[in-house]
Design a protein around this motif. Structure first.
Motif, short mmCIF file in Angstrom:
data_model
loop_
_atom_site.label_atom_id
_atom_site.label_comp_id
_atom_site.label_asym_id
_atom_site.label_seq_id
_atom_site.Cartn_x
_atom_site.Cartn_y
_atom_site.Cartn_z
N LEU A 112 -105.75 43.86 66.11
CA LEU A 112 -107.08 43.76 66.73
C LEU A 112 -108.10 43.26 65.70
CD1 LEU A 112 -108.65 46.30 69.18
CD2 LEU A 112 -110.02 45.32 67.34
N GLY A 113 -108.03 43.83 64.51
CA GLY A 113 -108.94 43.37 63.45
C GLY A 113 -108.72 41.90 63.13
N ILE A 114 -107.47 41.49 63.09
CA ILE A 114 -107.15 40.09 62.79
C ILE A 114 -107.71 39.19 63.90
CG2 ILE A 114 -105.24 38.44 62.54
CD1 ILE A 114 -103.62 40.90 61.36
N GLY A 115 -107.51 39.57 65.14
CA GLY A 115 -108.03 38.78 66.27
C GLY A 115 -109.54 38.69 66.23
N ALA A 116 -110.20 39.80 65.89
CA ALA A 116 -111.67 39.78 65.79
C ALA A 116 -112.11 38.85 64.67
CB ALA A 116 -112.19 41.20 65.56
N SER A 117 -111.33 38.81 63.59
CA SER A 117 -111.71 37.95 62.45
C SER A 117 -111.61 36.47 62.81
CB SER A 117 -110.84 38.27 61.23
OG SER A 117 -109.56 37.66 61.30
N PHE A 118 -110.80 36.12 63.80
CA PHE A 118 -110.72 34.72 64.25
C PHE A 118 -112.10 34.22 64.71
CE2 PHE A 118 -106.01 34.97 65.89
CZ PHE A 118 -105.56 35.09 64.59
N LEU A 119 -112.89 35.16 65.23
CA LEU A 119 -114.20 34.79 65.80
C LEU A 119 -115.35 35.17 64.86
CD1 LEU A 119 -112.38 34.48 68.33
CD2 LEU A 119 -114.22 35.46 69.68
N GLY A 120 -115.05 35.37 63.57
CA GLY A 120 -116.13 35.56 62.61
C GLY A 120 -116.44 36.98 62.22
N VAL A 121 -115.79 37.95 62.87
CA VAL A 121 -115.99 39.34 62.47
C VAL A 121 -115.26 39.57 61.15
CG1 VAL A 121 -115.49 41.74 63.14
CG2 VAL A 121 -116.30 40.10 64.85
N ARG A 122 -115.81 40.44 60.31
CA ARG A 122 -115.20 40.73 59.01
C ARG A 122 -114.74 42.19 58.99
NH1 ARG A 122 -114.84 36.54 54.86
NH2 ARG A 122 -115.68 34.77 56.01
N PRO A 123 -113.53 42.45 59.45
CA PRO A 123 -113.08 43.84 59.52
C PRO A 123 -112.54 44.34 58.18
CG PRO A 123 -111.97 42.44 61.14
CD PRO A 123 -112.59 41.55 60.12
N ILE A 124 -112.89 45.59 57.85
CA ILE A 124 -112.25 46.30 56.74
C ILE A 124 -111.37 47.36 57.41
CG2 ILE A 124 -112.58 47.66 54.65
CD1 ILE A 124 -115.52 46.63 54.62
N ILE A 125 -110.07 47.15 57.31
CA ILE A 125 -109.13 48.01 58.03
C ILE A 125 -108.53 49.01 57.05
CG2 ILE A 125 -106.97 48.03 59.34
CD1 ILE A 125 -107.63 45.01 59.99
N GLU A 126 -108.64 50.29 57.38
CA GLU A 126 -108.01 51.31 56.53
C GLU A 126 -106.70 51.76 57.16
OE1 GLU A 126 -110.17 54.66 54.49
OE2 GLU A 126 -108.93 55.92 55.78
N LEU A 127 -105.62 51.62 56.41
CA LEU A 127 -104.35 52.23 56.83
C LEU A 127 -104.23 53.50 56.00
CD1 LEU A 127 -102.21 48.96 56.91
CD2 LEU A 127 -102.90 50.32 58.88
N MET A 128 -104.14 54.62 56.69
CA MET A 128 -104.29 55.93 56.04
C MET A 128 -103.31 56.16 54.90
SD MET A 128 -104.13 59.64 57.87
CE MET A 128 -105.54 59.55 58.97
N SER A 129 -102.14 55.59 55.02
CA SER A 129 -101.15 55.65 53.94
C SER A 129 -100.38 54.35 53.98
CB SER A 129 -100.20 56.82 54.14
OG SER A 129 -99.02 56.61 53.38
N VAL A 130 -100.02 53.87 52.79
CA VAL A 130 -99.33 52.58 52.76
C VAL A 130 -97.98 52.67 53.46
CG1 VAL A 130 -98.00 52.68 50.61
CG2 VAL A 130 -99.16 50.57 51.24
N ASN A 131 -97.46 53.89 53.57
CA ASN A 131 -96.21 54.07 54.32
C ASN A 131 -96.37 53.63 55.77
OD1 ASN A 131 -94.37 56.07 52.45
ND2 ASN A 131 -96.55 56.36 52.14
N PHE A 132 -97.58 53.79 56.30
CA PHE A 132 -97.84 53.40 57.69
C PHE A 132 -98.01 51.88 57.81
CE2 PHE A 132 -100.44 57.62 57.85
CZ PHE A 132 -99.30 58.33 57.53
N ALA A 133 -98.23 51.23 56.67
CA ALA A 133 -98.40 49.77 56.71
C ALA A 133 -97.12 49.08 57.14
CB ALA A 133 -98.85 49.25 55.34
N TRP A 134 -95.98 49.77 56.96
CA TRP A 134 -94.75 49.16 57.48
C TRP A 134 -94.88 48.87 58.97
CZ3 TRP A 134 -91.27 47.22 54.41
CH2 TRP A 134 -91.01 47.79 53.16
N LEU A 135 -95.56 49.79 59.68
CA LEU A 135 -95.72 49.59 61.13
C LEU A 135 -96.61 48.40 61.43
CD1 LEU A 135 -96.16 53.35 61.95
CD2 LEU A 135 -94.40 51.90 62.94
N ALA A 136 -97.47 48.06 60.51
CA ALA A 136 -98.41 46.96 60.73
C ALA A 136 -97.93 45.66 60.09
CB ALA A 136 -99.79 47.33 60.18
#
Lengths: 327, 330
Positions: free
Chosen positions: A66-90
């Motif tokens: 969702l953050g990536i899609g919003a950034s396509f249109l000029g939004v600048r998201p700062i996305i926090e993944l609570m633990s890098v272990n969860f980044a595997w899911l993303a």
């Protein structure tokens, strides 16, 4: 120059960038009403509201997308993944969407998102909350990876990452949020590429990043006081791209290299730095470079085992002494 | 749609059919490489929905079966064909290919090749629209099989929680590659699955463009008026296999023939003939004109365009000369 904590530095960068640009948003699990697991967005929900400080559902891949899609249109998201272990899911959205969209669209579309996440072994968090993942991200074309070792970098790297037009992954550390350090009072943008010499030396270079910079600094003090060895410490705050020139320069001066990493050795930062040394300055070497790395085990729960699974300053000292004595 | 609109969309659907058939030939001739997913049978879906929306104004995103969606948004078919031929003049400069058609100028935000990958991107675009206060909507076209990915559930949930202006179009062609929907999916009526997230949804015939248009009009108006997301399922059929490497042998001849009787182009053509708007001769003349345009303009443009330069292999990986890489500008 005020001394503030690492989390306060991150919070300050959020606050300044959000005050400046209404299209800067922050999103992640529990970052809003709860103020963030690491307080990186503390108080900002009240200041900027639920449209811009977004408590997401526990859907890492899709809220990152969702953050990536919003950034396509000029939004600048700062996305926090609570633990890098969860980044595997993303990983799908980070790897397949954010990192590739500029290229596969022939430069038409960009995904200027910032993804922040803490990795690292902390305090008995177990195998699924203690992993280090930087090695995975640094091999992805189209993605920048930085990793702050102190509050000044945490502040300045986030400031630059928000404004940069590339997707940037910021690898933080569970144990470092309460670390204090000086941060410039005025606005400061840290370069996203390069490296920093944290301690000058002539006998050996200790390459570290994030928390291993601190182990390297402790080791350098012990080496100087107890063994008369002057170690240079180089902080590789940019993992993608790595600073080839900085690595060459330091090794050409000290002629010895030890790479200190909290992660397991295979396919990691140490392996990559050694390859760069080979390619850039092999004939400068007086000794074969070595890595001080984690053991190849899922992080154990038991505290003694946990500590034994990752390196520390003593391991670095031992590696240097072995290298210099040749024994 | 008035009579003039219907004549125009008939032409657009026929063009889409002939364009894709010509891609097939070019692939067989080895002028197009890689994967190629073709659209014949499903033309009324993209064209009918976008007729009800605002092409070039609304943001559109889809999967890898994307040529016709881009063309309907306003992309020059020559640039699409040049992309399939992997040329520098292609809409993605030869770096994307059939599955990655992009045309940001016309707000066609891309074809993506991970099934279900565009769901969160579409919801994110809707978030940006909501923040910026525009009257655009975000439209996400995907197939029925994408709804078995986690991104479907995660994205619909977020779209509903935040009341975002996103329209999900499910082109249900009854198969996920070669697996029939009922063999992979517990609830085969896809529109019912959107109800889990409190999203208004509908199902309609995807072969009759008048019905597609009517249902899409309701959906587009709903989303544009700020009432939140909407999910529209269109029942359709692809004539060819999933991609060029799929013969479609998992389907019976009878089934393919039955769906062939409900061809979206023939349905509209016969309706216009019955209404006295066109004659069969008009239709045949239109077909000839389309054939000539493809053969005389589109294919030569693609064939005669230069390939990307090897010296520019690494262009477009990262932003060029971004000042913040060096610590910003003062």
């Amino acid at each position: 120059m005020a001394e503030i904590m690492y989390w306060e530095a991150i919070r300050r960068a959020h606050d300044e960038e959000m005050a400046r640009d209404p299209l800067v948003i922050a999103m992640g699990e529990d970052i809003g009403v709860a103020g963030g697991t690491y307080k990186a967005t503390k108080g900002l929900y009240d200041k900027y509201g639920p449209q811009r400080i977004i408590d997401t559902p526990i859907s890492e891949n899709s809220f990152t997308g969702l953050g990536i899609g919003a950034s396509f249109l000029g939004v600048r998201p700062i996305i926090e993944l609570m633990s890098v272990n969860f980044a595997w899911l993303a990983m799908d959205q980070i790897f397949n969407s954010a990192a590739k969209v500029r290229y596969m669209s022939g430069g038409q579309l960009t995904a200027p998102v910032v993804i922040r996440s803490p990795g690292g072994t902390a305090h008995q968090l177990g195998a699924q909350h203690s992993a280090r993942m930087e090695k995975v991200f640094m091999g992805i074309a189209g993605l920048r990876v930085v990793t702050p070792s102190n509050p000044k970098q945490a502040y300045g790297l986030l400031k630059s990452a928000v404004r940069c037009n590339d997707p940037v992954f910021i690898n933080e550390h569970e144990l470092m949020y309460n670390m204090k350090g000086e941060v410039p009072d005025g606005e400061y943008f840290h370069p996203l590429e390069g490296s920093e010499v944290t301690r000058q030396g002539r006998d050996v270079t200790l390459f570290g990043y994030n928390i291993s910079v601190h182990w390297s600094m402790q080791a350098a003090e012990i080496l100087a006081k107890q063994h008369g060895i002057e170690a240079e410490v180089v902080d590789l705050y940019s993992l993608a791209p790595l600073d080839r020139a900085g690595i060459r320069e330091s090794v050409s001066k000290t002629h010895r290299a030890v790479i200190v990493e909290e992660a397991e050795a295979p396919v990691g930062v140490g392996a990559e730095v050694m390859a760069i040394i080979n390619e850039e300055c092999f004939f400068e070497l007086d000794a074969a470079p070595v890595r001080v790395s984690a053991k190849m085990v899922p992080t154990p729960f038991n505290h003694t085992l946990e500590k034994a699974s990752i390196p520390n300053a003593k391991d670095v000292v031992a590696a240097v002494l072995k290298m210099i004595s040749g024994k | 749609m008035n009579a003039a609109d219907k004549k125009r969309v008939l032409r657009e659907m026929l063009f889409a059919r002939r364009f894709e058939e010509r891609c097939y030939e070019a692939y067989v001739e080895r002028k197009i490489g890689g994967f190629l997913h073709l659209y014949p049978g499903q033309e009324a879906c993209a064209i009918g929905v976008m007729e009800a929306a605002r092409p070039g104004h609304d943001y559109v995103i889809t999967g890898y079966r994307d040529h016709i969606h881009a063309i309907k948004c306003g992309t020059d078919p020559k640039a699409v064909m040049a992309e399939l031929f992997a040329r520098e003049t292609g809409c993605s400069k030869g770096r994307g290919g059939s599955m990655h058609i992009f045309d940001v100028e016309h707000r066609f935000m891309g074809g993506y090749a991970l099934v279900g990958g565009p769901f969160p991107l579409a919801v994110g675009m809707a978030k940006a629209i909501q923040m910026k206060g525009g009257d655009e909507i975000s439209i996400c076209f995907l197939g029925d099989a994408a709804n078995n990915q986690g991104t479907f559930h995660e994205s619909l949930n977020m779209a509903a929680v935040w009341n975002l202006p996103v329209l999900f179009i499910c082109e249900n062609n009854l198969y996920g590659i070669g697996t029939a929907t009922h063999r992979s999916t517990a609830v085969t009526d896809q529109y019912k699955r959107a109800c889990s997230y409190g999203i208004t949804s509908n199902q309609t015939d995807g072969q009759d463009i008048d019905q597609v248009y009517a249902a899409a009009k309701v959906a587009v108006d709903f989303v544009r008026s700020g009432q939140g997301p909407y999910f529209l399922e269109l029942m359709t059929y692809r004539y060819r296999g999933h991609s060029m490497s799929d013969s479609g042998a998992y389907r019976t001849k009878d089934e393919v023939e039955e769906w062939g009787k409900r061809d979206p182009i023939i349905i509209l053509r016969d309706r216009l003939i019955a209404a006295g708007e066109i004659t069969l001769e008009d239709y045949q003349a239109m077909d000839k004109e389309i054939f000539a345009a493809i053969e005389n303009e589109i294919i030569p443009y693609a064939e005669n365009s230069p390939e990307p330069k090897v010296e520019e292999l690494e262009k477009y990986v990262l932003a060029e000369n971004d000042p913040y890489v060096k610590g910003g500008v003062r």
